[in-house]
Design a protein around this motif. Sequence first.
Motif, PDB file in Angstrom:
ATOM      1  N   PRO A 149      74.404 -68.235 -65.281  1.00 56.03           N
ATOM      2  CA  PRO A 149      74.515 -69.271 -64.257  1.00 56.03           C
ATOM      3  C   PRO A 149      73.527 -69.110 -63.094  1.00 56.03           C
ATOM      4  N   GLY A 150      73.170 -67.876 -62.761  1.00 57.38           N
ATOM      5  CA  GLY A 150      72.246 -67.675 -61.640  1.00 57.38           C
ATOM      6  C   GLY A 150      70.782 -67.800 -62.015  1.00 57.38           C
ATOM      7  N   THR A 158      66.103 -76.933 -60.183  1.00 61.35           N
ATOM      8  CA  THR A 158      66.927 -76.959 -61.390  1.00 61.35           C
ATOM      9  C   THR A 158      66.106 -76.537 -62.608  1.00 61.35           C
ATOM     10  N   LYS A 159      64.768 -76.476 -62.451  1.00 63.86           N
ATOM     11  CA  LYS A 159      63.885 -75.992 -63.519  1.00 63.86           C
ATOM     12  C   LYS A 159      62.777 -75.166 -62.877  1.00 63.86           C
ATOM     13  N   LEU A 160      62.339 -74.143 -63.609  1.00 58.24           N
ATOM     14  CA  LEU A 160      61.209 -73.336 -63.169  1.00 58.24           C
ATOM     15  C   LEU A 160      60.085 -73.544 -64.184  1.00 58.24           C
ATOM     16  N   PRO A 170      76.397 -62.263 -69.669  1.00 57.54           N
ATOM     17  CA  PRO A 170      75.720 -62.477 -68.399  1.00 57.54           C
ATOM     18  C   PRO A 170      76.625 -62.061 -67.244  1.00 57.54           C
ATOM     19  N   GLU A 171      76.046 -61.397 -66.289  1.00 52.43           N
ATOM     20  CA  GLU A 171      76.838 -60.982 -65.125  1.00 52.43           C
ATOM     21  C   GLU A 171      75.941 -60.922 -63.899  1.00 52.43           C
ATOM     22  N   VAL A 191      61.021 -64.717 -58.168  1.00 49.76           N
ATOM     23  CA  VAL A 191      60.693 -66.134 -58.380  1.00 49.76           C
ATOM     24  C   VAL A 191      61.972 -66.921 -58.704  1.00 49.76           C
ATOM     25  N   ASN A 192      62.875 -66.282 -59.427  1.00 47.98           N
ATOM     26  CA  ASN A 192      64.151 -66.945 -59.753  1.00 47.98           C
ATOM     27  C   ASN A 192      65.005 -67.141 -58.492  1.00 47.98           C
TER      28      ASN A 192
END
Length: 311
Positions: A202-203, A167-169, A282-283, A157-158
């Motif tokens: 960021p992702g 820009t929003k879920l 985060p990676e 879903v992301n």
Amino acid sequence: MRDDISLIDVHMNCSKCRREAVIYQRYSGMHLCAEHFTESVESRVKREIRRHRWIEHGDTIGVALSGGKDSTSLLHFLIKTFGHRPDIEIHAITIDEGIAGYRDLTETEEIIRRYDVPWHTASFAEEYGITLDGIVAGQGDDRRSCSFCGVLRRRVVNRIAREAGCTKLAFGFNLDDEAQSVMMNVLRGDAERLTMPQRENPGMIPRIRPFAVIPEREVALYAHLHVGPLADHGCPYAHNALRGDVRRLLNEYTWLHPSTKFAVRTLGEELQGLGAGPAVTPEMCPRCGEPAFGTCRTCAVLDEVAGGKSR
Ligand SMILES: [Zn+2]
Ligand SMILES: [Zn+2]
């Protein structure tokens, strides 16, 4: 069950306008007609959106649409409230987990036709080469199907939202879902999860839950009044014992103390971020290229499931 949707059976008048009431809000002590009930729901959701700055100028909102009452009501509300804004776009995203007799995209298609928003779909079969039914068959039972499903759904879903430029879920979780999740962490003694700060990557598209302040029975009534009948068959694998117990416990307690679910949800919000959380940066997962924190949970689940399949 006491807290299930119950249109009041004794004729009562709205506390605000004297028209016939459709609901009694025990926590506010008010009887409300359809119009004042709708206003009560929508104004609380709008206030929550403002408080968190969940929707801002230029946003493209991807609504995770299962076709059930929560997500369909959320889509309805967002279109009604923001649909006229030229600076805000609303899309819908539906994931087919591959559960025979449960997930049926033709029902969701009707909703999309009615609301006329861009619709993005994906399936576990295309994304991962396996359906949830296949996973359960490979494991030999469905004890862990909800946690597998949650991890796999989260990544796809992301990805879909990111590729669609969202820009929003937005998720349709209601107050009962939120309070249950907090309570489950309390009963498991999971302080880390209760206090973990929200991590940013960021992702990862930021997630919003506008209906988190609305009790389940009110979302059901909102759907009944504004969306119409929906095929809301439950997932055949959803029999999480702890959540069922916590749901009962919270409903019983709410009967005695009507503001309980609000209090539990607020407690969860207050605790969130107080802890340090696990020290991971985060990676991007080197295997699947999707955002992860430390070991990629999606790849770990896929490995485990592949092991189950060949067993
Ligand atoms: Zn009224
Ligand atoms: Zn991965």
